[in-house]
Design an enzyme around this catalytic site. Structure first.
Site, short mmCIF file in Angstrom:
data_model
loop_
_atom_site.label_atom_id
_atom_site.label_comp_id
_atom_site.label_asym_id
_atom_site.label_seq_id
_atom_site.Cartn_x
_atom_site.Cartn_y
_atom_site.Cartn_z
N ARG A 24 38.16 26.08 -43.90
CA ARG A 24 38.50 26.77 -42.75
C ARG A 24 37.85 28.08 -42.41
NH1 ARG A 24 44.10 29.10 -40.25
NH2 ARG A 24 44.07 27.93 -38.44
N CYS A 63 53.92 31.31 -47.09
CA CYS A 63 53.47 30.03 -46.12
C CYS A 63 52.17 29.71 -46.70
CB CYS A 63 53.30 30.51 -44.69
SG CYS A 63 52.53 29.08 -43.57
N ASP A 74 56.95 27.56 -54.22
CA ASP A 74 57.24 27.36 -55.54
C ASP A 74 58.37 28.81 -55.86
OD1 ASP A 74 55.69 29.90 -56.46
OD2 ASP A 74 54.04 28.48 -55.55
N GLU A 76 67.07 21.17 -20.94
CA GLU A 76 66.85 21.39 -22.26
C GLU A 76 67.10 22.57 -22.84
OE1 GLU A 76 62.73 18.77 -23.05
OE2 GLU A 76 62.41 20.59 -21.99
#
Ligand code: DGJ
Length: 735
Positions: A443, A526, A534, A614
């Site tokens: 990335r 994240c 974890d 909505e």
């Protein structure tokens, strides 16, 4: 008394509410594992039988006992090169080249007052938490192992780890240091692990442990990974969600890990669990010691749901920081899927103004606010606001967001550095890279050497500056690539095998400093979604973004898989726009809400772009969430799936069993469909419950054994939420 020690028999029994963990030092001073299971009030070593199996060598001092072999005995912490050909818990190299480690029992110590493993996260406990330390020595090699067991009786949990000390005169290199090894000598076993990939994490898979074979669940990516969570369950073949024996092994660690499960020639199953040994080589000079991460162990005879609840409770109470216990989390709107890199202050304020009207409580500014970042090719490490892009300072933006009535959160990716960044131009040596090789780029970014003090200090100062300067209540702490080129300029040649673990220790120490300095800032973990979901990260981050896949139907599987080990209140889950950005699927807004409510609940869309209808739905959804948020976050969670059903269902029950919320989402709607049918769990069988949607009054027993039924589903992915309340006028309430 939860720890019983037979001084003569050298039998160690650790008792929790329903379980017994037991080991025994035998006549050869070998520490045998005798039991982990339901309480029996018995010396379980009666089950250990020995016979000469052939090709199983004998300890030197047991020469004439051809039946006495470490290859066949159940061991508590297996060594290496001593005739046990199964997986070792510990491997080491001595100066003279010897690789043998022969553990013998050397004593024990009762402990009181839980200590955190040095430099690592651990179950918190308190000054009354009881523990046991067993001392093993490798007499010739000079290593001593301190096996640590901490009891969390009410939770049916034991935290296990090991500290290895070099008490010899020469350097020793540890090449494998598992947190535990455990043998189950009788009966075939199944294992469940939680596997996947980016945007599809923690999908449960269950399989038979192969006879004579070994399974390895692992990450060598420098992170706990999307691919294999550091959590496995070992269970009997007939164990289901509702009944049967099962054992959980959860490593409280966010780096490279390995869980091995094997069955040997005698039908005995061995589990080891710890830091991945590949690439690991830790130098222990005389007097130094190495601490392994803690493993959270639990056992239940009541099936997988009960085991999960043990993990949910212990994580909520003893992993997550007390500051966040029972804390109401803001319903947030995150800018990522709303506008990706394309925003300025005005656009964000427009999102904020519509968000507040609908009842949202926080705006999180995701990636793209710093350096000169308009895409993912640059600026990581330059944690300074791009004022030209925003049109104002971060302080001003945070204040203007607060003026709308929302709190403000900010995205960071502290452990990364872009080659195109001022930080890299000033400190190229801060990135992990092998000498003479171009580091692997992913990335467009490199990984910082978190083992270096000056890197951590830079990050601490920079992040503290942001948090002091602007009004920030929340940080999203991202980590968007796997680690490679694990070589550190700050370590000598013979310590390069320490770099991966030192990286993790560095991250933990930075998180520790920041959470101490800013205890009221909530950090959401994240890693490209749930690549570092974890118990290690949860120690610092009370919630973690569950997955980059925000499609509600996909999330059903991801969140269900996650629920085997982790509580709902830790799972970042948002309602996103449709067609969904990852799958292109359209799911009704109501269903997206029901699925996101099986998590921390928030939005990942631009509320200004919603239609009026909505917007009304979102308002109702948020009000509904607030009505149930405590029940959802603190209640007992049950997976309810019926075999081969076309729907996924779950429920939470309040701890006093007074109310429950059942959610059912159809994954496949059929013509002339069958009646959906779900048997509930966790209710009081003898009490009457009011079913809000139908007005029926039914006993807990009826709801649990007879179940609830619904008319056949129609439409795309419909969902139902059913609220049940125990009738107040029951005699027991009046008493
Ligand atoms: C990955 C995260 O999971 C996304 O939610 C988003 O924050 C992006 N990174 C930003 O780069």
């Amino acid at each position: 008394m939860s720890i019983r020690i037979g001084v003569q028999s050298r039998l160690f029994s650790l008792e929790t509410k329903h379980t017994l963990y037991q080991m025994k030092a035998d006549e050869m001073d070998v520490l045998l594992h005798t039991w982990y299971g339901p309480r029996t009030d018995t010396d379980m070593s009666y089950r250990i039988r020995t016979v000469n199996r052939g090709f199983c060598g004998n300890l030197f001092e047991a020469q004439n006992r051809v039946d006495y072999s470490l290859d066949t005995l159940p061991q508590e912490f297996s060594g290496n090169g001593t005739g046990d050909y199964r997986s070792a818990a510990l491997q080491a190299e001595s100066k003279n080249g010897s690789r043998s480690v022969d553990w013998r029992y050397a004593g024990y110590r009762l402990l009181k007052g839980k200590a955190k493993p040095a430099g690592l996260p651990g179950l918190r406990g308190n000054e009354d938490t009881e523990g046991l330390e067993i001392i093993l020595e490798d007499r010739a090699g000079g290593l001593t192992a301190y096996l640590l067991y901490w009891l969390f009786e009410e939770y049916d949990v034991i935290a296990r780890s090991a500290r290895i000390e070099n008490r010899g005169k020469e350097d020793v290199f540890l090449t494998k240091a598992a947190s535990l090894c455990m043998d189950f000598p009788y009966g075939r076993k199944d294992v469940m692990h939680f596997q996947g990939r980016h945007a599809m994490e923690r999908i449960p898979e269950r399989m038979k442990v192969p006879a004579g074979g070994r399974l390895a669940f692992e990450s060598r990516r420098g992170m706990s990974s999307h691919q294999n969570n550091p959590f496995i369950i070992l269970c009997d073949p007939d164990t289901t969600e509702r009944q049967g024996l099962c054992h959980g092994f959860m490593l409280m660690y966010s780096g490279n890990h390995l869980e091995e499960v094997s069955e040997d020639q005698t039908g005995s199953t061995r589990v080891t669990c710890g830091i991945h040994p590949e690439g690991f080589r830790w130098k222990l000079a005389p007097g130094e010691s190495f601490q392994t991460p803690e493993a959270i162990l639990s056992c239940s005879t009541e099936g997988l749901n009960a085991l999960s609840r043990n993990y949910h409770r212990i994580i909520r109470d003893e992993v997550i920081a007390p500051r966040w216990h029972g804390a109401k989390k803001p319903v947030l709107v995150n800018s990522w899927e709303a506008c990706y890199f394309d925003f300025d202050a005005e656009k964000l304020l427009k999102i904020a103004r519509s968000a507040v009207e609908l009842g949202m409580e926080m705006l999180v500014l995701d990636d793209g606010w710093f350096g000169h970042r308009d895409d993912d090719t640059n600026s990581l490490g330059d944690w300074f606001c791009n004022e030209t892009k925003l049109g104002c300072s971060l302080k001003e933006l945070s204040e203007r967001i607060h003026d709308t009535g929302l709190q403000f959160g900010l995205w960071l990716e502290p452990e990364m550095i872009s080659p195109d960044s001022d930080l890299y131009r000033a400190h190229p040596e801060w990135a992990l890279a092998d000498p003479g090789r171009g580091p692997m780029v992913a990335r467009h970014q490199l990984v910082l050497d978190m083992g270096r003090t000056e890197v951590r200090d830079y990050l601490f100062e920079t992040i503290s500056g942001l948090l002091r300067n602007a009004r920030i209540e929340y940080v999203k702490w991202d980590f968007n690539r796997s680690v490679a080129n694990i070589w550190s300029q700050s370590l000598p040649e013979d310590c390069q095998g320490e770099a991966a673990h030192r990286f993790m220790l560095g991250t933990y120490s930075l998180l520790e400093r920041l959470t101490e300095a800013f205890p009221d800032v909530m950090i959401e973990g994240c890693s490209g979604g749930g690549g570092r979901f974890d118990a290690g990260m949860l120690y610092y981050c009370p919630q973690i973004w569950c997955s980059d896949d925000t499609d509600a139907v996909e999330r059903l599987e991801i969140q269900k898989g996650t629920s085997y080990g982790y509580p709902i209140c830790t799972m970042g889950a948002h309602v996103s726009a449709c067609p969904n950005h990852q799958t292109g699927r359209t799911v009704p807004l109501e269903t997206r809400g029901v699925v996101a409510q099986a998590g921390t609940f928030g939005y990942e869309l631009d509320p200004a772009k919603l239609t009026e209808a909505e917007k009304e739905t979102v308002k109702t959804q948020i009000a509904g969430f607030h009505r149930f948020e405590e029940l959802i976050a603190q209640g007992d969670y049950y997976r309810l799936d019926e075999t081969e059903a076309d729907y996924i269902s779950w429920m939470t029950v309040s701890p006093d069993r007074g109310e429950a919320l059942v959610s059912i989402v159809a994954t496949h709607v059929r013509a002339n469909g069958l009646f959906p049918y779900v048997r509930l769990q966790g209710l009081d069988p003898d009490r009457i419950y009011f079913r809000e949607d139908t007005g029926e009054e039914l006993s807990g027993a009826a709801l649990m054994y007879g179940g609830i039924t619904l008319p056949p589903f129609t439409g795309d992915y419909p969902a139902r939420q059913i609220y049940l309340q125990r009738r107040q006028e029951d005699p027991a309430d009046e008493a």
